[in-house]
Motif scaffolding. Structure first.
Motif, PDB file in Angstrom:
ATOM      1  N   PRO A  71       0.821  -1.224   0.000  1.00 51.99           N
ATOM      2  CA  PRO A  71       0.000   0.000   0.000  1.00 51.99           C
ATOM      3  C   PRO A  71       0.854   1.273   0.000  1.00 51.99           C
ATOM      4  O   PRO A  71       0.475   2.271  -0.611  1.00 51.99           O
ATOM      5  CB  PRO A  71      -0.811  -0.116   1.293  1.00 51.99           C
ATOM      6  N   SER A  72       2.018   1.214   0.662  1.00 50.85           N
ATOM      7  CA  SER A  72       2.848   2.429   0.740  1.00 50.85           C
ATOM      8  C   SER A  72       3.335   2.863  -0.648  1.00 50.85           C
ATOM      9  O   SER A  72       3.506   4.059  -0.898  1.00 50.85           O
ATOM     10  CB  SER A  72       4.038   2.201   1.677  1.00 50.85           C
ATOM     11  N   VAL A  74       1.643   2.515  -3.441  1.00 45.04           N
ATOM     12  CA  VAL A  74       0.508   3.189  -4.093  1.00 45.04           C
ATOM     13  C   VAL A  74       0.286   4.560  -3.452  1.00 45.04           C
ATOM     14  O   VAL A  74      -0.051   5.528  -4.126  1.00 45.04           O
ATOM     15  CB  VAL A  74      -0.774   2.332  -4.013  1.00 45.04           C
ATOM     16  N   LYS A  75       0.506   4.622  -2.149  1.00 40.09           N
ATOM     17  CA  LYS A  75       0.311   5.909  -1.466  1.00 40.09           C
ATOM     18  C   LYS A  75       1.296   6.958  -2.008  1.00 40.09           C
ATOM     19  O   LYS A  75       0.920   8.100  -2.228  1.00 40.09           O
ATOM     20  CB  LYS A  75       0.480   5.751   0.050  1.00 40.09           C
ATOM     21  N   TYR A  78      -0.018   7.971  -5.208  1.00 41.10           N
ATOM     22  CA  TYR A  78      -1.243   8.735  -4.969  1.00 41.10           C
ATOM     23  C   TYR A  78      -0.921  10.148  -4.478  1.00 41.10           C
ATOM     24  O   TYR A  78      -1.538  11.123  -4.882  1.00 41.10           O
ATOM     25  CB  TYR A  78      -2.079   7.975  -3.937  1.00 41.10           C
ATOM     26  N   LEU A  83      -5.345  12.508  -7.997  1.00 43.11           N
ATOM     27  CA  LEU A  83      -6.204  11.610  -8.781  1.00 43.11           C
ATOM     28  C   LEU A  83      -7.593  12.184  -9.018  1.00 43.11           C
ATOM     29  O   LEU A  83      -8.099  12.178 -10.127  1.00 43.11           O
ATOM     30  CB  LEU A  83      -6.360  10.280  -8.049  1.00 43.11           C
ATOM     31  N   LEU A  84      -8.170  12.674  -7.957  1.00 47.01           N
ATOM     32  CA  LEU A  84      -9.555  13.102  -8.075  1.00 47.01           C
ATOM     33  C   LEU A  84      -9.699  14.318  -8.978  1.00 47.01           C
ATOM     34  O   LEU A  84     -10.696  14.501  -9.643  1.00 47.01           O
ATOM     35  CB  LEU A  84     -10.142  13.385  -6.696  1.00 47.01           C
ATOM     36  N   ALA A  87      -8.237  12.441 -12.842  1.00 46.71           N
ATOM     37  CA  ALA A  87      -8.746  11.157 -13.352  1.00 46.71           C
ATOM     38  C   ALA A  87      -9.006  10.201 -12.203  1.00 46.71           C
ATOM     39  O   ALA A  87      -8.328  10.245 -11.184  1.00 46.71           O
ATOM     40  CB  ALA A  87      -7.732  10.533 -14.307  1.00 46.71           C
ATOM     41  N   ASP A  88      -9.996   9.375 -12.379  1.00 45.57           N
ATOM     42  CA  ASP A  88     -10.295   8.351 -11.387  1.00 45.57           C
ATOM     43  C   ASP A  88     -10.111   7.001 -12.066  1.00 45.57           C
ATOM     44  O   ASP A  88     -10.836   6.668 -12.997  1.00 45.57           O
ATOM     45  CB  ASP A  88     -11.739   8.527 -10.896  1.00 45.57           C
ATOM     46  N   ILE A  89      -9.097   6.282 -11.622  1.00 44.58           N
ATOM     47  CA  ILE A  89      -8.806   4.994 -12.255  1.00 44.58           C
ATOM     48  C   ILE A  89      -9.029   3.863 -11.266  1.00 44.58           C
ATOM     49  O   ILE A  89      -9.062   4.071 -10.054  1.00 44.58           O
ATOM     50  CB  ILE A  89      -7.366   4.940 -12.828  1.00 44.58           C
ATOM     51  N   ASP A  91      -8.550   0.408  -9.037  1.00 46.27           N
ATOM     52  CA  ASP A  91      -7.461   0.009  -8.142  1.00 46.27           C
ATOM     53  C   ASP A  91      -6.409  -0.827  -8.877  1.00 46.27           C
ATOM     54  O   ASP A  91      -5.207  -0.737  -8.585  1.00 46.27           O
ATOM     55  CB  ASP A  91      -8.011  -0.799  -6.952  1.00 46.27           C
ATOM     56  N   LYS A  94      -4.297   1.537 -10.649  1.00 46.00           N
ATOM     57  CA  LYS A  94      -3.434   2.247  -9.690  1.00 46.00           C
ATOM     58  C   LYS A  94      -2.244   1.361  -9.331  1.00 46.00           C
ATOM     59  O   LYS A  94      -1.102   1.823  -9.243  1.00 46.00           O
ATOM     60  CB  LYS A  94      -4.216   2.574  -8.411  1.00 46.00           C
ATOM     61  N   GLU A  95      -2.540   0.081  -9.098  1.00 48.71           N
ATOM     62  CA  GLU A  95      -1.471  -0.866  -8.740  1.00 48.71           C
ATOM     63  C   GLU A  95      -0.455  -0.945  -9.876  1.00 48.71           C
ATOM     64  O   GLU A  95       0.769  -0.908  -9.639  1.00 48.71           O
ATOM     65  CB  GLU A  95      -2.092  -2.253  -8.488  1.00 48.71           C
TER      66      GLU A  95
END
Lengths: 172, 371
Positions: A71-72, A74-75, A78, A83-84, A87-89, A91, A94-95
């Motif tokens: 998760p870190s 991706v954080k 992020y 993102l918001l 674009a909203d993609i 998960d 995102k990965e």
């Protein structure tokens, strides 16, 4: 040595390749890596809706690699990207993109999605996006493909992301 | 980033035990427990699965921002606490998605609702609730039959997020500084259209008076009995305007000044309300004694058995504006196809149909000069 040693592939091209019946050939020519989230998605079916796409046997036989990120990672991705705002993609995407940004290797992302290519353009990683049409041409499996799988599609939406980047939109 | 604590909050929010969360996610109970107690970090794919099961955005687990508890008002709750929490979680997720779409498409709009003439809960009388309903009727331009336009006006002019889900309670309303005003109505087959109309008008009262009653809700998240009665009086007045109702009654009453319940049923159908609600409203309008009102209501109930049940339109879960914004975001490359499928509750294959043709949807190509 395979033609594409570092190829990340999104859901759209996976479905297309299975629907065309050339997935098995494709993985012979390319070192394919897929996000765990996309690989485990139970909703992946061929275009006629008849065949469920199960990637587990390919993973077990080591014909494809599945990427699992922390998760870190991706954080970090992020946090540098609003993102918001832009674009909203999914998960899984995102990965994929977080993995690409975190790696020192020159990975390519094969997608058929406006938002994914826009994000690559925005992140100044335009050269790391590739269309299915381009990959198939280079490995000798050329086909007539619909608009989202074409080079022109990729270029159009990557350019849009690059323009947003120049105009300072989207990145924090 | 405190993932463990947030996982626990999200699981409790939807009312799942570790066992249930394990069944839904396919992740072992011991792993879930370790994740929640920060003994082990989940992989991103596991976190994504849990976000899906708990109906949270993945970003909820990746941020340190304070968690704000939403106030959600129920008209009548399901008996099961698990169903209540699951419905609230789904509703909240839909609201957040709607707001995301507004942000992505640059369509976040500030609205100014009409305000009541009082600003303290204890000053709110039935007369004021009714007078406020008249003010809203005028400002919203709802016409003679408000039930036929109220939902459209709220959604399109005041950007209220109105969703439909099937659950065993009644309507819900909420307000969040983040995503604005939202209402959830019951789309269950047994819920009639007139019930939904009344629910929406009732919930509108809560939205319009949100700030007035907020202080009371700090102690108790549910509206008081008095507040509910005021909301009913408001809804009744809003859906059956004085002049329009008097006109319909004058057309049907006999020389003795009486009107048959059969005719009242016709009027109720036209106004999109139940016969019971209409009888109640008439009792108020013509100042009929309480015991007589009860007698008429009992007769109306008996009569209802001899009437064909009214047709109810099927409702979609997602509002039209929500779907339109999702399509716009997809078209502009602001929403990925997989995310679009998730937002719309459709398969990836179905979502792909929206993206197959080469098109020119640049601003220049789809704009009309009106100067």
């Amino acid at each position: 040595m395979k033609r594409f040693p570092f190829l990340l592939i999104d859901a759209g091209p996976i479905i297309k390749l299975f629907s065309l019946g050339i997935w098995d050939d494709f993985v012979k020519y390319c070192d394919v890596s897929i996000s765990r989230i996309i690989a485990d998605d139970q909703a992946l079916y061929t275009e006629d809706g008849k065949k469920h796409i199960d990637l587990n046997p390919y993973e077990e036989k080591e014909l494809i690699k599945i990427i699992d990120v922390k998760p870190s990672v991706v954080k970090t991705f992020y946090d540098e990207f609003d993102l918001l705002y832009q674009a909203d993609i999914h998960d899984g995407e995102k990965e994929t993109l977080a993995f690409l940004c975190d790696s020192s290797e020159n990975w390519l992302v094969c997608a058929a999605d406006k938002a994914v290519f826009k994000v690559l353009g925005l992140l100044s990683k335009a050269e790391q996006g590739i269309s299915l049409e381009e990959v198939l041409n280079q490995i000798g499996l050329s086909r007539e493909l619909e608009w989202p799988y074409t080079k022109k599609f990729r270029e159009m939406y990557t350019n849009m992301g690059q323009i947003d980047s120049i105009q300072d939109k989207g990145l924090l | 980033m405190n993932i463990g604590n947030r996982l626990k909050i999200a699981r409790n929010g939807i009312g799942y035990t570790l066992e249930k969360a394990s069944q839904e996610s396919g992740i072992g109970q011991s792993s879930l427990s370790e994740f929640e107690n920060d003994k082990r970090e989940p992989k991103f794919s596991q976190l994504s699965k849990l976000a899906e099961v708990y109906k949270k955005k993945i970003e909820f687990f990746l941020t340190d921002a304070p968690i704000i508890n939403k106030v959600i008002l129920w008209r009548s709750k399901p008996n099961s606490e698990e169903e209540r929490k699951a419905t609230e979680a789904e509703f909240s997720q839909l609201c957040e998605q709607y707001y995301n779409l507004e942000v992505l498409t640059g369509e976040v709009r500030k609205v100014r609702f009409p305000e009541p003439d009082v600003d303290k809960p204890e000053e709110f009388t039935f007369g004021q609730a009714e007078s406020f309903a008249r003010k809203v009727q005028n400002q919203f331009c709802l016409g003679d039959i408000p039930s036929s336009s109220i939902k459209r006006v709220l959604e399109e002019r005041y950007y209220v997020k109105v969703f439909h889900l099937a659950f065993s309670g009644s309507a819900i309303s909420t307000f969040s500084p983040e995503f604005g005003y939202a209402v959830l109505l019951n789309m269950d087959r047994t819920t009639k259209q007139w019930r939904r109309n009344f629910d929406l008008a009732h919930e509108l009262f809560h939205l319009l008076t949100w700030n007035i009653f907020t202080t009371c809700r700090l102690q108790n998240t549910q509206p008081t009995e008095d507040e509910e009665k005021l909301a009913n009086a408001f809804a009744s007045q809003l859906l059956m305007p004085d002049d329009a109702l008097r006109e319909r009654i004058d057309l049907r009453k006999n020389e003795q000044g009486e009107i048959k319940l059969d005719h009242l049923d016709d009027i109720a159908r036209e106004f999109g309300v139940s016969l019971d609600a209409l009888v109640y409203r008439i009792a108020n309008l013509f100042r009929i004694q309480k015991q007589d009102t009860q007698k008429y209501r009992d007769s109306a109930k008996k009569l209802a058995k001899f009437h064909k049940p009214r047709e109810s339109e099927n409702q979609e879960t997602l509002p039209e504006r929500y779907c339109d914004l999702a399509l716009r975001a997809l078209r502009e490359g602001k929403l990925s196809l997989m995310q679009f499928a998730k937002y719309m509750g459709i398969s990836y294959k179905k979502a792909q149909e929206y993206l197959m043709e080469e098109e020119d949807f640049t601003d220049e190509a789809i704009s009309i000069s009106v100067d």
